[in-house]
Write an enzyme that holds these catalytic residues in place. Structure first.
Site, PDB file in Angstrom:
ATOM      1  CB  SER A   1      44.863  49.135  71.327  1.00 44.36           C
ATOM      2  OG  SER A   1      44.826  49.846  72.560  1.00 44.36           O
TER       3      SER A   1
ATOM      4  CE  LYS B   1      35.804  47.590  76.967  1.00 47.16           C
ATOM      5  NZ  LYS B   1      35.243  48.923  76.709  1.00 47.16           N
TER       6      LYS B   1
ATOM      7  CG  ASN C   1      37.701  49.896  81.346  1.00 50.10           C
ATOM      8  OD1 ASN C   1      37.723  49.815  82.570  1.00 50.10           O
ATOM      9  ND2 ASN C   1      37.961  51.018  80.696  1.00 50.10           N
TER      10      ASN C   1
ATOM     11  CG  ASP D   1      34.915  51.982  79.274  1.00 49.84           C
ATOM     12  OD1 ASP D   1      36.000  52.498  78.970  1.00 49.84           O
ATOM     13  OD2 ASP D   1      34.578  50.833  78.912  1.00 49.84           O
TER      14      ASP D   1
ATOM     15  N   GLY E   1      24.728  48.507  73.965  1.00 48.40           N
ATOM     16  CA  GLY E   1      25.791  47.542  74.266  1.00 48.40           C
ATOM     17  C   GLY E   1      26.627  47.991  75.454  1.00 48.40           C
TER      18      GLY E   1
ATOM     19  CB  ALA F   1      29.930  51.962  74.417  1.00 48.02           C
TER      20      ALA F   1
ATOM     21  CG  MET G   1      30.712  57.113  73.310  1.00 44.97           C
ATOM     22  SD  MET G   1      30.493  55.628  74.316  1.00 44.97           S
ATOM     23  CE  MET G   1      29.605  56.304  75.708  1.00 44.97           C
TER      24      MET G   1
HETATM   25  P1  ATR Z   1      30.076  48.156  72.545  1.00 43.84           P
HETATM   26  O1  ATR Z   1      30.652  47.296  73.628  1.00 43.84           O
HETATM   27  O2  ATR Z   1      31.119  48.962  71.814  1.00 43.84           O
HETATM   28  O3  ATR Z   1      28.937  48.993  73.005  1.00 43.84           O
HETATM   29  P2  ATR Z   1      28.333  46.187  71.444  1.00 43.84           P
HETATM   30  O4  ATR Z   1      28.093  45.655  72.813  1.00 43.84           O
HETATM   31  O5  ATR Z   1      28.532  45.220  70.323  1.00 43.84           O
HETATM   32  O6  ATR Z   1      29.567  47.160  71.412  1.00 43.84           O
HETATM   33  O7  ATR Z   1      27.080  47.143  71.101  1.00 43.84           O
HETATM   34  C1  ATR Z   1      26.969  47.816  69.899  1.00 43.84           C
HETATM   35  C2  ATR Z   1      25.658  48.625  69.895  1.00 43.84           C
HETATM   36  O8  ATR Z   1      25.611  49.354  68.679  1.00 43.84           O
HETATM   37  C3  ATR Z   1      24.425  47.772  69.934  1.00 43.84           C
HETATM   38  O9  ATR Z   1      23.413  48.467  70.637  1.00 43.84           O
HETATM   39  C4  ATR Z   1      24.052  47.644  68.448  1.00 43.84           C
HETATM   40  O10 ATR Z   1      22.675  47.440  68.208  1.00 43.84           O
HETATM   41  P3  ATR Z   1      22.014  45.953  68.354  1.00 43.84           P
HETATM   42  O11 ATR Z   1      21.804  45.730  69.813  1.00 43.84           O
HETATM   43  O12 ATR Z   1      20.756  46.058  67.592  1.00 43.84           O
HETATM   44  O13 ATR Z   1      23.004  45.016  67.718  1.00 43.84           O
HETATM   45  C5  ATR Z   1      24.420  49.027  67.971  1.00 43.84           C
HETATM   46  N1  ATR Z   1      24.717  49.071  66.535  1.00 43.84           N
HETATM   47  C6  ATR Z   1      25.805  48.558  65.919  1.00 43.84           C
HETATM   48  N2  ATR Z   1      25.750  48.798  64.586  1.00 43.84           N
HETATM   49  C7  ATR Z   1      24.600  49.491  64.363  1.00 43.84           C
HETATM   50  C8  ATR Z   1      23.959  50.040  63.207  1.00 43.84           C
HETATM   51  N3  ATR Z   1      24.504  49.927  61.984  1.00 43.84           N
HETATM   52  N4  ATR Z   1      22.776  50.685  63.366  1.00 43.84           N
HETATM   53  C9  ATR Z   1      22.225  50.814  64.576  1.00 43.84           C
HETATM   54  N5  ATR Z   1      22.766  50.311  65.715  1.00 43.84           N
HETATM   55  C10 ATR Z   1      23.931  49.665  65.620  1.00 43.84           C
END
Ligand code: ATR
Length: 293
Positions: free
Chosen positions: A25, A76, A97, A112, A139, A141, A233
């Site tokens: 971090s 979170k 956050n 955020d 997700g 973010a 991001m």
């Molecule tokens: P954050 O809190 O950082 O947003 P998260 O809640 O784990 O992290 O969400 C990650 C997002 O990135 C999700 O929408 C994930 O898609 P899924 O819902 O299908 O899991 C997406 N994501 C992560 N890796 C990916 C990849 N290689 N290709 C496409 N989407 C991806």
């Protein structure tokens, strides 16, 4: 300048970040730099907290009088069950956050979306009112991006995600909150739909794709309008393949370093009531990333 870390006193306010991992971090660096610059008697500490330890960590935070803290992966959303109240943004996003302490009460905030919107303004100089936006990912973010953009008055949003159920859940946020934004979800195959891709004013990547120079298969920025903007991001690497392609196509493009700094600035304001030194948090982040590269 006073010897900051040896200047701890009986009155020093302790702030920090809980997450797992937290060793990467950049928040301790940027907050401590701002405390030092303003000569505030505060210190910001990383606290590695495993998921199973969250309840006892929160009890410890309450008992020790920690003045406030940031929350990162993986806490979170689970933290919602451990705070006493939520700000409207945190409630809308279903994620926290930043926690501030109000006497014995812990109040969950989410900075955020403010950070994201500030970065859109500062780094891309865009006002998204009326815009058609493509959000990649669904997700936490993506929630921050959607809440900020809906508050700013975008007209349409398409959420493209690997898993369509998560995209639908994200879009349900619009119905629940009554934002007048038309939302649809799409598969990642939307990248090959030239007509639809040509309608977006802004594309926001909220996924981890881009880290390690990974790229979305089939995403050709040439399909976007020449006046479109791209916000990624991800900030390591500073220029993801998506941002490189956007820059080469002369589109406005920015990475997530500005959002990271601006969400931190907003947390700093909530905890201290002070304005952080302009640009200092971003500069601290960029210096740290440059020396790690
Ligand atoms: P954050 O809190 O950082 O947003 P998260 O809640 O784990 O992290 O969400 C990650 C997002 O990135 C999700 O929408 C994930 O898609 P899924 O819902 O299908 O899991 C997406 N994501 C992560 N890796 C990916 C990849 N290689 N290709 C496409 N989407 C991806």
């Amino acid at each position: 300048m006073k010897d900051f870390f040896n200047g701890l006193t009986g009155r020093t306010r302790v702030l920090g970040i809980i997450g797992h991992p937290v060793s990467h971090s950049l928040s301790p660096l940027m907050h401590n730099a701002a405390f030092r610059a303003l000569d505030l008697d505060c210190i910001y500490v990383p606290f590695p907290v495993k998921p199973a330890e969250l309840p006892s960590a929160i009890m410890g935070i309450r008992a020790l009088g920690i003045a406030g803290f940031n929350v990162t992966i993986p806490h979170k959303t689970t933290i919602l069950g451990f705070v006493d109240d939520l700000s409207r943004d945190a409630e809308l996003m279903g994620a926290v956050n930043t926690v501030i302490r109000d006497g014995d009460r812990l109040i969950g905030h989410n900075t955020d979306s403010i950070g994201f919107m500030r970065s859109l303004k500062d780094d891309l100089s865009i006002d998204p009112a009326g815009a058609r936006v493509l959000i990649l990912g669904a997700g936490g973010a993506a929630r921050a991006a959607l809440v900020g953009l809906a508050q700013a008055g975008i007209s349409e949003v398409t959420v493209a995600n690997r898993t369509s159920e998560t995209a639908e859940e994200l879009l349900a946020l619009l119905d629940r909150s009554g934002f007048p934004v038309s939302g649809t979800h799409a598969e990642l195959s939307i990248f090959s739909d030239r007509d639809t891709m040509g309608t977006f004013d802004l594309v926001v990547n909220t996924t981890s794709v881009g880290m390690g120079n990974s790229a979305f298969e089939g995403f050709d920025v040439a399909m976007l309008k020449s006046v479109s903007s791209v916000y990624d991001m991800v900030y390591v690497p500073a220029e993801t393949p998506l941002l490189k392609a956007a820059r080469e196509s002369s589109l406005k493009a920015a990475n997530g370093a500005g959002m990271l700094a601006a969400q931190g600035e907003e947390a700093f304001r909530l905890w201290t009531g002070c304005e952080p030194p302009p640009g200092m948090m971003k500069e601290t982040i960029l210096n740290a990333l440059a020396s790690a590269a």
